[in-house]
Every structure is written in structure tokens, then in C-alpha cells.
Scaffold this active site. Structure first.
Site, PDB file in Angstrom:
ATOM      1  CB  THR A 137      -0.901  -0.005   1.257  1.00 42.44           C
ATOM      2  OG1 THR A 137      -1.448   1.290   1.454  1.00 42.44           O
ATOM      3  CG2 THR A 137      -0.120  -0.362   2.521  1.00 42.44           C
ATOM      4  CG  ASP A 138      -1.132   4.983  -0.954  1.00 40.93           C
ATOM      5  OD1 ASP A 138      -1.684   4.327  -0.045  1.00 40.93           O
ATOM      6  OD2 ASP A 138      -1.732   5.875  -1.587  1.00 40.93           O
ATOM      7  CD  GLU A 139      -3.414   3.450   4.277  1.00 45.54           C
ATOM      8  OE1 GLU A 139      -3.314   3.545   5.504  1.00 45.54           O
ATOM      9  OE2 GLU A 139      -4.473   3.164   3.693  1.00 45.54           O
ATOM     10  CE1 TYR A 162      -3.207  -2.626   5.746  1.00 44.12           C
ATOM     11  CE2 TYR A 162      -3.233  -0.283   5.245  1.00 44.12           C
ATOM     12  CZ  TYR A 162      -3.234  -1.594   4.821  1.00 44.12           C
ATOM     13  OH  TYR A 162      -3.261  -1.878   3.478  1.00 44.12           O
ATOM     14  CE  LYS A 166       0.174  -4.649   3.001  1.00 46.49           C
ATOM     15  NZ  LYS A 166      -0.194  -5.993   2.446  1.00 46.49           N
TER      16      LYS A 166
END
Ligand SMILES: NC(=O)c1ccc[n+]([C@@H]2O[C@H](COP(=O)([O-])OP(=O)(O)OC[C@H]3O[C@@H](n4cnc5c(N)ncnc54)[C@H](O)[C@@H]3O)[C@@H](O)[C@H]2O)c1
Length: 359
Positions: A137-139, A162, A166
Site C-alpha cells: 500500500t502507499d500508506e 496497519y 505492511k
């Protein structure tokens, strides 16, 4: 069997994994072994149309179950693994982070270990062509101010349990390339939307609540910005990376569709007004309610997807407007799917879904 290759997909009963599995199975030349633990986010209803398809083998289990993964690799000898399996909802990670560490970090570690052992035994073309694709993810990059975009060179600065879990899994995947030479690929994608998304996420929740005349909860003042990508475009990007990506490389995937959460909700309300002209809840914008912000809420994410575009020729096919139109139409035509999620009957239990998270 008519298929010419076998892939192991993890998390293929979830939102993006489910869309990916449907695409691969329908192509007809691939056996998809689909390993999914069926957490609250796993939904076999989404795979109804391929239930009896000989190109789909569903296996109930966890990526953290080393003996099971060893067995599956030995039995099916896949030429690629695509790892979607994860706990994926930021709000849930704030309430209960442990499952995120268990699956996203430790589960990915077990999967990598099993893959390393399997890949070491391969030889010739099977070894050269094998790929492990990790969907991320870009997060992991943290938050942006008003300008700039995340490139693959951005340092990792995750802000939620989260995104931290990741980020940890991405680092492990990278290390398995540099330490063991495992041919890995990592993709970091922006917010997805489209069919089969669990209605705890922003877009399906707003559609669901809007249809029922329930409040549309928006965090803070709705100014948080996300880049949105239609799920089929994400699946096409993963296919492209799998087919032509360079092992060890990272590819950012985005839709060039930066929107504030409030803009997204406004667009959805207008679409519902248009597609449901007889609704007693028109104008749907009346239903918007601002609620207390999420702790540590990242202000803005934006993806620079020029590397995948330049190196692999991938571009999104949908604009935000065409993708959203398709999405709303899908939810309107698949009310039974939504209802079975909302009343818990898709897994035989009742769930309280009240969050409005947009990743
Ligand atoms: N949704 C997005 O906008 C988005 C954006 C970028 C990246 N991603 C990433 O893409 C992947 C898929 O996201 P999603 O939105 O489809 O998630 P999802 O929550 O809809 O689906 C996750 C799936 O993984 C399964 N799962 C959970 N733990 C498991 C385990 N231990 N073993 C096997 N299966 C397990 C669940 O049952 C579920 O079917 C995730 O890795 C996520 O981080 C998501």
C-alpha cells in the site's frame, strides 16, 4: 485440465484478491490455488460464479500455517505467488493491532520462508521464471503535505499499526531478494474501489447508507486526500508486474485521481440522486454527518506512478467518474451481496459496521 500454469493467490476471498482471482480463472489458462483464512473480510459469496470451475482450488487456511503452505507448494508447484492476504482496515488496526502483526508481518514471514525453501529446490526455467509478488500500500510512505507525490524512492514513514505492519512485510520481502536472491516484486498501490469491497470502507459504506437513508459519516472536516484507483486497473497492473517486472523492484500504482473524502462523498451522493430519482432521501448530501477524526489520520496520499507507466506500459483505463459510475451500478445491481454482508449471513454471524475509513 486445460490450464497451462498454476499460481498461488493468498487472500483471494477479499476485495482486491477476489477481483484478481475472478479475472485469472475466467481467462481459462491458469489454475488458481486460493489460500484464504476467511476472516470477517473474506467472503466466498464473491467467488460464487467460479465455485465449480476446475481452474479454481479454494483452500481454507492461513499464510502463517507453515505446514499447510509447504504442502500446497509441494502439491501444486506454482510458478508464482501473489500475496494479497492481510488485515487491511486502518480503524481496526487502531482498535486491535495484534491481528495485523500476526498476519501482515509474521504471516508474510512464514510465507516467505516456505517460498524460499520451495524455490531453492526448483531448477532450470521453473526457478528462473518463478515470482513472488507482494501486494502493498502507499500508506507505508506516511503522509504528504499539500504538494508532492510518493515515488518508489520515498523513505518509509508509516503512521498507523496497519501501515507499520505492511511496511514491515515490505522490508522482509526486500530482504529476501537481497539476502537469498528470491525473485520478489513489490507493488504499493493507492486506495482501491469497485465491486465486492467490504462495506466498512468509505465508498461502499456511503452507497449502502445512502440507499437506506442512514447518516453518511465523514471523518473530521472531510479534507483528507486520497488517490483512488478502480480495482480492475489495480488487477491489470499486478498482471503486468507479474509478467514483466524486474525481480527486486518496487512499483507504485495509482490512479492520478486525488480527491478529498468530502469530494468523494459528494460525487457519490450526486450519483445516487441521478440513479435513484425516486429515492425519498434525495438530495443525498443532506445525509452527510461530520464525525470525530481518526487518531493519527494521514492528511494526504498521492502516488507517482510514472515508473510502472514508463517501464511496463501500464496506465489506468478508468477515470474516477467512469469507475465510480460502474461501482455504484454494481452495488445497486448486487444488493443481495451487500445485504448478506451487512446482516452477517455471508459467514453466519452479525457484524457491527459503522466506520467510514478511507484508508
Ligand atoms: N483496499 C485498498 O484500497 C488497498 C490499497 C493498496 C493495497 N492494499 C493491499 O491489498 C491487499 C488486499 O486488500 P483488500 O482490500 O482486498 O483486503 P481485504 O481485507 O478485503 O481482504 C483480505 C483477505 O485476506 C484474508 N486473510 C486475512 N488474514 C489471512 C491469513 N492470515 N491467511 C490467509 N488469508 C488471510 C481475508 O480473509 C480476506 O479475504 C492487502 O494486502 C492490502 O494491504 C489494499
Amino acid at each position: 485440465m486445460s490450464n497451462t500454469k498454476t499460481i498461488l493467490v493468498t487472500g483471494g476471498a477479499g476485495f482486491i484478491g477476489g477481483n484478481f482471482v475472478l479475472r485469472q480463472v475466467r481467462r481459462g489458462d491458469t489454475l488458481v490455488v486460493n489460500l484464504d483464512a476467511l476472516t470477517y473480510a473474506g467472503n466466498l459469496d464473491s467467488l460464487d460464479s467460479i465455485e465449480d470451475n476446475p481452474n479454481h482450488a479454494f483452500v481454507l487456511g492461513s499464510i502463517g500455517d507453515r505446514a499447510l503452505v509447504d504442502y500446497l507448494l509441494e502439491r501444486y508447484e506454482p510458478s508464482a505467488i501473489v500475496n494479497f492476504a492481510a488485515e487491511s482496515h486502518v480503524d481496526r488496526s487502531i482498535d486491535s493491532p495484534e491481528a495485523f502483526i500476526q498476519t501482515n508481518l509474521l504471516g508474510t514471514f512464514q510465507l516467505l520462508e516456505a517460498t524460499r525453501k520451495y524455490w531453492r529446490r526448483l531448477s532450470g526455467k521453473a526457478r528462473d521464471n518463478f515470482r513472488f509478488l507482494h501486494v502493498s500500500t502507499d500508506e507505508v510512505y506516511g503522509t504528504l503535505g499539500a504538494t508532492g507525490k510518493f515515488t518508489e524512492e520515498n523513505p518509509y514513514r508509516p503512521n498507523s499499526p496497519y501501515s507499520a505492519s505492511k511496511a514491515g512485510s515490505d522490508h522482509l520481502v526486500r530482504a529476501y531478494f537481497h539476502t537469498y536472491g528470491l525473485p520478489v516484486l513489490t507493488t504499493n498501490c493507492s486506495n482501491n474501489y469497485g465491486p465486492y469491497q467490504f462495506p466498512e470502507k468509505l465508498i461502499p459504506l456511503m452507497i449502502h447508507n445512502g440507499l437506506k437513508g442512514k447518516p453518511l459519516p465523514v471523518y473530521g472536516n472531510g479534507a483528507n486526500v486520497r488517490d483512488w484507483l478502480y480495482v480492475e486497473d489495480h488487477c491489470r497492473a499486478i498482471e503486468r508486474v507479474l509478467a514483466a517486472g524486474t525481480p527486486g523492484e518496487v512499483y507504485n500504482i495509482g490512479g492520478n485521481n486525488e480527491k478529498t473524502n468530502l469530494e468523494v462523498v459528494h460525487t457519490l451522493c450526486d450519483l445516487l440522486d441521478e440513479l435513484r430519482p425516486d429515492s425519498p432521501y434525495r438530495p443525498h448530501r443532506k445525509l452527510i454527518q461530520f464525525v470525530a477524526d481518526r487518531p493519527g489520520h494521514d492528511l494526504r496520499y498521492a502516488i507517482d506512478a510514472s515508473k510502472i507507466q514508463k517501464d511496463l506500459g501500464w496506465e489506468p483505463e478508468e477515470t474516477f467518474e467512469t469507475g465510480l459510475q460502474k461501482t455504484v451500478q454494481w452495488y445497486l445491481s448486487n444488493q443481495t451481496w451487500c445485504q448478506r454482508v451487512m446482516d452477517g449471513s455471508y459467514r453466519g454471524e452479525r457484524l457491527g459496521l459503522e466506520q467510514s475509513g478511507a484508508g
